[in-house]
Design an enzyme around this catalytic site. Structure first.
Site, PDB file in Angstrom:
ATOM      1  N   ASN A 105       0.675  -1.244  -0.032  1.00  0.00           N
ATOM      2  CA  ASN A 105       0.122   0.118   0.088  1.00  0.00           C
ATOM      3  C   ASN A 105       0.821   1.232  -0.078  1.00  0.00           C
ATOM      4  OD1 ASN A 105      -1.856   1.974   0.402  1.00  0.00           O
ATOM      5  ND2 ASN A 105      -3.054   0.755   1.748  1.00  0.00           N
ATOM      6  N   CYS A 110      -5.223   0.825  -1.377  1.00  0.00           N
ATOM      7  CA  CYS A 110      -5.805  -0.348  -0.830  1.00  0.00           C
ATOM      8  C   CYS A 110      -7.050  -0.478  -1.987  1.00  0.00           C
ATOM      9  CB  CYS A 110      -6.490  -0.395   0.507  1.00  0.00           C
ATOM     10  SG  CYS A 110      -7.467   1.021   0.944  1.00  0.00           S
ATOM     11  N   HIS A 357     -11.378   1.687   4.116  1.00  0.00           N
ATOM     12  CA  HIS A 357     -10.460   0.550   3.717  1.00  0.00           C
ATOM     13  C   HIS A 357     -10.893  -0.353   2.852  1.00  0.00           C
ATOM     14  CE1 HIS A 357      -6.681  -1.814   3.950  1.00  0.00           C
ATOM     15  NE2 HIS A 357      -7.391  -2.874   4.445  1.00  0.00           N
ATOM     16  N   ASP A 374      -5.479  -8.781   1.697  1.00  0.00           N
ATOM     17  CA  ASP A 374      -5.534  -7.217   2.347  1.00  0.00           C
ATOM     18  C   ASP A 374      -4.148  -6.563   2.248  1.00  0.00           C
ATOM     19  OD1 ASP A 374      -5.948  -5.288   3.943  1.00  0.00           O
ATOM     20  OD2 ASP A 374      -6.550  -6.374   5.852  1.00  0.00           O
TER      21      ASP A 374
END
Length: 980
Positions: A105, A110, A357, A374
């Site tokens: 990131n 994201c 997020h 993630d």
């Protein structure tokens, strides 16, 4: 494993009143009780046990009756099919655990990482990207090559992959990486870019084949045989969440017909006003179906996007055949399997699609496991985590202690699915087929091998740095000032070690083991400088109270066997490093000096002056204190000690002094030191480095220099005209351009730098096309000239005296453009937030036009000049989804009396200069001129001139922004734009 403890008083004989108040209900089903008081976790329960103890206690407590209580512990053993339930993720290896790696990131990327992982796992798409020819491309200029490299690294790397090269290929700077965007909007812009790159290649048509379906919008009369319809392509479907419990409900809601009756009857050709049914129906679904769940809506009261956290269920499998039109092709089944989704985790109420997020849950292989992507971590997840945990709504039994949440109220889920990806079951094998080695371009493999070598070198360098950091406590840093260092140093003390406002000295640096002996150190330095070791003596430099750094004492030969750590601790313990002065002597000196004048012959000899040349001698005590020494005074009277610095010059006659003064030269040591104290190192940076690359450089200047003197020095360095330079101050602490500095004869460099908390003095510069004198007496405008279409845009520079009027701007424009007729008129208008804010009449003073406004000019179209009294001229502007998210160039447009909407659209398309494919994606709406307008989309049967227009109403064009200049609700924000 999770546990819960329940305590109950032991049953004994007690007074009836006590029994009535405290006797617990008999417990017969411990598992049911445990289910109520223990949290509902996503893991499956493998085993359940309960244990009861009887505890005796002599302390009187309400929990204990007759010194006894029963304690029951409930124990549940949970299954962990993922293997990471109890993992602390220290040294977690995504590739080893899942076979996949994450994406780093950059700050707020994201949303991009989630989409890229989804596209990467759609292997048919990955193969199409690999098929784009990129052998001759540069990664930072080619989106296709940069994306290929990201995909290839995801395929081959064992560690998380960076995306900096990819975002640079988009034309983004570092600031863009800290701006959150909508994942669906990013997907559309990226696919538009790639679709153009795939044209006329082996990958041509891949995006259409994968993601494009067709839907039909229709209006069908109830009482007469008439239907109006049009078929359009779609890349994704936006489905309502509010009022829909399941995905199936959302599809039913999407195709729900609206009845047009009463005052809302439909004007049908040849049949007049008729009752009708209006709706949409699907003609086809693509192999890969992207569904956007509308979890955000604009709240007028709060003036913000509000998140909808209602429960909305979506299945692992869904059959969409019932939502097809009767004429649709049903030769293939329309059963779809859930492949994955992007999850939005944002603020409970005000989080919007540009915040919070994002991460993705995907099933990359047909019969594989579900994985959570993630950012840089990829982990396995259970099916319950995929479905139940992402429906939204309330968390059942969310507290293990009901007393904390009376009434059994449950917590809301604020993390839920946002964009779903389904794959047609019959196409799964093709869409997810593995990438074969021959499908990867050779140049990618070559680049990767070179990148691997470079990464290996970087890893080795990092390991070396790590090793050095771990061993740092074993070493001592030693800086050695030599006579050459002192000779080349112009400043205070023997050298400048760390004061960055002055030029730093190049001081030789040694890294020695603390355990090394002083003798070994001397040998090393002697070898480095090629000096016999017996001619070397070191003096330790110390920080004096007056903030100077001077030699204090020599290191005795008695320390020859001592370690460097011992010398450091005994002679310079307060310093982190050891600073030494290297004294070199051919032979021992036996000369003793008593008076200051005794050293004059030595000084004359050193400078090859005739013997007995009159000298003036000064002591450099500290900055701002340079004192002349009396030759007849003793060194003791002059307070001269080891390490003091003596300066000298020839004694000048009055005539010589006058000559130096007339020439503007420095002629005395005090003047020279004053000049040194006013020196400063200024860093000059190009203000507009993104537009035209210019060098960064440093100059040593004097704080008392005037503006013109500074400009002359910079101009000499850049080889340009000093009058064509303009300077801007640097903002503290960001170091970004702040205020333009006006040229005056009174301000000095100190005034130009102003008070700043930056670590070094900085100024920004611009190289102008005109003189700064002219710049400050005239007004400059950049006018955007629109050609025959809104697409044709040209920048016209206008430069006029500040006393001019707007008509003079128009006269300048008229001389620089070609008009259709000598009698044509030019419109000049001001645009604010992508809407026309003001149209100038011509008599306004140009000085009153603000510097920051955006100006557009156009030839007023002939149809507007000839518009009849009943024809209306309206403003047309562009927006994406919400009218407050405007973008593009607004313009004026004539609504012709009685003109059909298809004819109006033809004129609009011509004015916009758009091709059929792009214009087909534009939805046209009438937008009221209110604070929070709701667009009313126009169908083909509507005649715009029949609408009752208010003076502020506009025509709105709803389509994806490709200009990079969009705004959004809640403040200005750059829309997504990919330039590479």
């Amino acid at each position: 494993m999770d546990m819960s403890v329940e305590s109950t008083p032991a049953e004994t004989e007690r007074p009836m009143s006590d029994v009535e108040e405290t006797t617990p209900l008999a417990v017969t089903d411990y598992e049911a009780i445990a289910s109520k008081i223990m949290p509902d976790l996503p893991q499956e329960i493998e085993d359940f046990q309960y244990y009861t103890w009887q505890v005796n206690d002599n302390r009187p407590r309400s929990l204990i009756e007759n010194d006894t209580t029963n304690i029951t512990a409930f124990v549940r053993v949970l299954k962990d099919p993922t293997g990471v339930l109890w993992h602390n993720f220290i040294n977690y290896d995504s590739k080893k655990e899942t076979g996949y790696v994450g994406l780093k990131n950059q700050g707020a990327t994201c949303y991009m990482n989630s989409l890229l992982q989804s596209l990467y796992c759609t292997t048919y798409f990955r193969k199409a990207v690999y098929a784009i020819p990129t052998e001759e491309d540069e990664p930072i200029r080619s989106v296709s090559l940069a994306l290929q490299r990201v995909f290839y690294q995801l395929q081959t790397s064992n560690t998380p992959v960076g995306t900096t090269e990819l975002t640079k290929s988009f034309g983004w700077d570092s600031l863009e990486s800290f701006m959150q965007h909508d994942v669906q909007e990013f997907n559309r812009v990226l696919q538009d870019n790639l679709e153009g790159k795939m044209k006329d290649t082996k990958a041509d048509g891949a995006i259409t084949k994968l993601f494009v379906g067709k839907m039909k919008s229709y209006i069908k009369c109830v009482n007469v045989d008439y239907e109006s319809s049009r078929v359009e392509d779609y890349y994704d479907i936006q489905l309502n969440v509010k009022g829909c419990k399941t995905l199936h409900d959302s599809f039913k809601d999407y195709i729900q017909e609206e009845t047009l009756e009463g005052d809302n009857k439909y004007q049908a050709e040849e049949y007049g006003l008729q009752d009708a049914k209006k709706g949409v129906i699907f003609e086809s679904f693509p192999p890969v179906l992207h569904l956007q769940l509308k979890r955000f809506e604009y709240d007028v009261q709060r003036d913000a996007m509000v998140k909808i956290n209602d429960r909305h269920e979506f299945p692992m499998e869904i059959d969409l055949q019932e939502f097809l039109s009767p004429e649709a092709d049903r030769s293939k089944p329309h059963r779809y399997l859930l492949h994955g989704f992007v999850k939005a985790n944002s603020d409970k109420y005000y989080g919007d699609l540009h915040g919070g997020h994002y991460f993705a849950l995907l099933k990359p292989e047909k019969d594989g496991k579900w994985l959570k992507f993630d950012d840089d971590r990829v982990t396995p997840v259970t099916e319950k985590e995929v479905l139940e945990d992402n429906y939204g709504g309330e968390v059942p039994n969310s507290s293990p202690l009901p007393a904390i949440r009376p009434g059994g109220r449950n917590l809301k889920r604020f993390t839920n699915a946002y964009m779903l990806v389904y794959i047609r079951e019959s196409d799964v094998d093709e869409i997810l087929s593995p990438v074969l080695p021959e499908e990867i371009p050779d140049h990618l493999r070559r680049i990767w091998f070179a990148l691997e070598r470079r990464l290996d070198e970087e890893r080795a360098a990092q390991e070396q740095k790590k090793k050095e950091a771990e061993e740092r406590h074993l070493y001592l840093q030693v800086k050695v000032v030599t006579a050459e260092t002192f000779r080349s140093h112009q400043g205070f003390d023997l050298a400048n070690f760390d004061d960055r406002q002055y030029p730093l000295s190049e001081v030789p640096h040694f890294k020695v083991l603390k355990s090394d002996t002083y003798g070994a150190f001397k040998e090393m330095v002697a070898k480095k400088f090629e000096i016999p070791v017996e001619q070397i003596r070191f003096w330790v430099l110390v920080n004096r109270q007056n903030k100077t750094v001077r030699p204090d004492a020599p290191i005795s030969e008695n320390f020859i066997g001592s370690t460097m750590e011992e010398i450091h601790s005994k002679m310079a313990a307060r310093q982190n490093e050891l600073k030494l002065y290297l004294e070199v002597s051919d032979k021992p000196s036996s000369t003793k000096f008593t008076k200051v004048g005794d050293i004059i012959p030595i000084l004359c000899e050193k400078k090859d002056f005739p013997p007995n040349t009159p000298l003036k001698i000064y002591e450099e005590i500290k900055p701002g204190m340079i004192e002349e020494m009396k030759p007849k005074s003793t060194l003791h009277q002059s307070e001269i000690q080891d390490g003091d610095i003596i300066c000298f010059q020839k004694a000048l006659t009055e005539k010589e002094i006058q000559g130096h003064q007339d020439a503007g030269r420095i002629y005395s040591i005090p003047q020279f030191y004053e000049h040194l104290s006013m020196r400063i190192v200024v860093q000059f940076k190009p203000k507009l480095k993104d537009r035209e690359p210019k060098p960064e450089f440093e100059l040593v200047l004097n704080r008392k220099m005037g503006y013109d003197a500074v400009a002359n020095q910079v101009a000499a360095h850049l080889n340009t005209d000093p009058l064509k330079l303009r300077f801007t101050t640097a903002s503290s602490p960001s170091g970004t351009p702040k205020n333009v500095i006006k040229r005056t004869t009174t301000q000095t460099l100190s005034d130009m730098l102003q008070a700043s908390y930056l670590p070094s003095a900085q100024l920004f510069y611009e190289m102008l096309d005109i003189s700064i004198v002219e710049l400050e007496t005239k007004k400059f405008f950049k006018v955007n000239w629109l050609g025959t279409t809104i697409k044709d845009e040209e920048i016209i520079d206008v430069r006029l005296p500040k006393t001019s009027v707007v008509d003079e701007i128009i006269d300048v424009i008229r001389q620089k453009v070609s008009l259709s007729s000598p009698n044509s008129k030019i419109r000049l208008y001001e645009v604010n937030n992508h809407k026309i804010h003001k149209e100038y009449v011509g008599t306004e003073l140009v000085e009153r036009i603000a510097d920051y406004v955006t100006l557009y000019a156009e030839e007023i179209p002939q149809e507007e000049m000839e518009a009849g009294a009943n024809e209306k001229v309206v403003q047309v502007f562009h927006f994406t989804k919400e009218p407050l998210r405007s973008h593009g160039i607004p313009f004026k447009f004539v609504i012709k009396t009685g003109e059909s909407f298809p004819e109006t659209k033809v004129r609009l398309q011509e004015r916009l200069g758009m091709n059929e494919k792009d214009f087909a994606k534009v939805k046209i709406a009438v937008v009221p001129g209110t604070a929070y307008p709701k667009p009313h989309y126009v169908e083909d049967e509507v005649i715009l001139s029949d609408i009752k227009w208010n003076s502020e109403d506009c025509l709105g064009l709803d389509h994806v922004d490709k200009t990079g200049r969009a705004g959004r609700v809640g403040g200005a924000e750059k829309a997504i734009i990919i330039r590479g």
